[in-house]
Scaffold this motif. Structure first.
Motif, PDB file in Angstrom:
ATOM      1  N   ASN A   1       0.827  -1.210   0.000  1.00 18.41           N
ATOM      2  CA  ASN A   1       0.000   0.000   0.000  1.00 18.41           C
ATOM      3  C   ASN A   1       0.857   1.255   0.000  1.00 18.41           C
ATOM      4  N   TRP A   2       2.124   1.091   0.333  1.00 21.28           N
ATOM      5  CA  TRP A   2       3.046   2.224   0.408  1.00 21.28           C
ATOM      6  C   TRP A   2       3.896   2.297  -0.861  1.00 21.28           C
ATOM      7  N   PHE A   3       4.411   3.500  -1.135  1.00 24.76           N
ATOM      8  CA  PHE A   3       5.351   3.673  -2.232  1.00 24.76           C
ATOM      9  C   PHE A   3       6.765   3.394  -1.711  1.00 24.76           C
ATOM     10  N   ASN A   4       6.968   2.170  -1.220  1.00 23.62           N
ATOM     11  CA  ASN A   4       8.295   1.815  -0.715  1.00 23.62           C
ATOM     12  C   ASN A   4       9.262   1.490  -1.860  1.00 23.62           C
ATOM     13  N   THR A   5       8.735   0.996  -2.970  1.00 23.15           N
ATOM     14  CA  THR A   5       9.484   0.890  -4.223  1.00 23.15           C
ATOM     15  C   THR A   5       8.544   1.339  -5.339  1.00 23.15           C
ATOM     16  N   PHE A   6       9.065   2.116  -6.261  1.00 20.85           N
ATOM     17  CA  PHE A   6       8.221   2.611  -7.346  1.00 20.85           C
ATOM     18  C   PHE A   6       9.063   2.932  -8.571  1.00 20.85           C
ATOM     19  N   THR A   7       8.386   3.152  -9.687  1.00 22.81           N
ATOM     20  CA  THR A   7       9.040   3.406 -10.968  1.00 22.81           C
ATOM     21  C   THR A   7       8.702   4.810 -11.448  1.00 22.81           C
TER      22      THR A   7
ATOM     23  N   GLY B   1      14.042   8.699  -1.376  1.00 23.73           N
ATOM     24  CA  GLY B   1      14.818   7.473  -1.463  1.00 23.73           C
ATOM     25  C   GLY B   1      15.961   7.607  -2.438  1.00 23.73           C
ATOM     26  N   ILE B   2      16.305   6.487  -3.074  1.00 26.14           N
ATOM     27  CA  ILE B   2      17.471   6.439  -3.947  1.00 26.14           C
ATOM     28  C   ILE B   2      17.179   5.563  -5.148  1.00 26.14           C
ATOM     29  N   VAL B   3      17.768   5.903  -6.298  1.00 28.14           N
ATOM     30  CA  VAL B   3      17.588   5.116  -7.521  1.00 28.14           C
ATOM     31  C   VAL B   3      18.393   3.824  -7.402  1.00 28.14           C
ATOM     32  N   THR B   4      17.727   2.698  -7.652  1.00 29.30           N
ATOM     33  CA  THR B   4      18.396   1.395  -7.541  1.00 29.30           C
ATOM     34  C   THR B   4      18.538   0.676  -8.872  1.00 29.30           C
TER      35      THR B   4
ATOM     36  N   VAL C   1      13.000   3.292  -7.911  1.00 25.11           N
ATOM     37  CA  VAL C   1      13.416   4.006  -6.703  1.00 25.11           C
ATOM     38  C   VAL C   1      13.046   3.175  -5.476  1.00 25.11           C
ATOM     39  N   ARG C   2      13.990   3.039  -4.547  1.00 19.56           N
ATOM     40  CA  ARG C   2      13.702   2.415  -3.259  1.00 19.56           C
ATOM     41  C   ARG C   2      13.572   3.514  -2.219  1.00 19.56           C
ATOM     42  N   ALA C   3      12.406   3.574  -1.577  1.00 25.08           N
ATOM     43  CA  ALA C   3      12.142   4.631  -0.601  1.00 25.08           C
ATOM     44  C   ALA C   3      12.796   4.310   0.732  1.00 25.08           C
TER      45      ALA C   3
END
Length: 284
Positions: free
Chosen positions: A132-138, A161-164, A173-175
């Motif tokens: 439900n969270w934007f913990n990883t997103f594109t 976060g940071i680009v992975t 992106v990993r938040a």
């Protein structure tokens, strides 16, 4: 004795017979010039009810026609009103979307001004993980736009976060709220360092992440203090706001402290972000 059965002579024939008799009497009256009271009485008895019946039927047809016309008009007016309501609803939705986009762009502009020393580029969020969270997103920018792995991402009021991972037209992106995320943080009030760790369970329960390994022997850190990225981080640029200390407790070793931080970014409603297009220089 047998009971006499009911007459089977149809009533319509009786009416027809009476009508013929009345017509004959009228004809006889007009032919002979005699318009006596008996003939008038018979005619009134037969034709007046018939006339009333015909008038009633005519009025009923007229009323039904008017009602039908009114219903058709009401249906047409209702359809027109519904079209107007749908159009206004669409306009209202578009206005709200435009206002939301404007607010987001204003936030990003203010954030860009806050970190004016860093060169940034805007990007739209186009996908997310199953949480439900934007913990990883594109995001919709990739290598062709100059995006690289380990670039820092900000939004709202601070660090996202940071680009992975980077593709030609996208980046992942990993938040900082992700369970695998660890950020070297610093308490802004006294420059003490700590480790900020993502915690989806804590986010779900209380909208907070955790920090640990804080050395605060003089008890200077308190709730409400700002937490930013540390200058000793190997990937994160210094001075990016992470959040505020919400809870702090002393560890069992009596040497360090741990606690919780409320992030400044809304990790449930990310739409647009800024990617800082410079990497942390570590001297390696």
């Amino acid at each position: 004795m047998k009971r006499r059965g009911k007459s089977s002579f149809p009533s319509k024939y009786v009416l027809l017979l009476l009508t013929v008799i009345c017509i004959m009497l009228l004809f006889a009256g007009y032919a002979t010039g005699y318009a006596g009271e008996p003939i008038r009485t018979i005619c009134n008895y037969v034709f007046v009810p018939m006339q009333k019946g015909l008038d009633y039927v005519g009025e009923s047809i007229s009323i039904n026609s008017d009602d039908t016309k009114t219903k058709e008009q009401l249906i047409a007016e209702n359809e027109q009103l519904q079209e107007q309501i749908d159009e206004l609803s669409t306009q209202l939705t578009n206005t709200r979307l435009q206002q939301s986009e404007l607010d987001t762009l204003r936030e990003l502009y203010d954030l860009d001004q806050t970190y004016a020393d860093y060169k940034t580029t805007g990007a739209h969020v186009i996908g997310k993980g199953t949480s439900n969270w934007f913990n990883t997103f594109t995001i919709d920018k990739g290598s062709k736009d100059g995006i690289k792995v380990d670039m820092n991402v900000i939004a709202g009021s601070g660090l996202v976060g940071i680009v992975t991972d980077v593709g030609k037209n996208y980046a992942v992106v990993r938040a900082i709220i992700d369970d695998t995320s660890n950020v070297s943080g610093m308490i802004l009030s006294n420059n003490d360092n700590c480790i900020v760790s993502g915690n989806l369970k804590s986010m779900t329960e209380s909208n907070m992440i955790t920090f640990s390994n804080l050395e605060d022997s003089e008890d200077k850190v308190s709730t409400g203090d700002s937490v930013v990225t540390s200058n000793i981080s190997d990937k994160y640029l210094p001075g990016l706001l992470i959040g505020y200390v919400t809870d702090i407790t002393e560890d069992n070793n009596n040497l360090t402290k741990s606690g919780e931080i409320t992030p400044v970014v809304d990790f449930k409603h990310l739409q647009d972000v800024l990617v800082i297009t410079q990497l942390k220089e570590t001297g390696k």
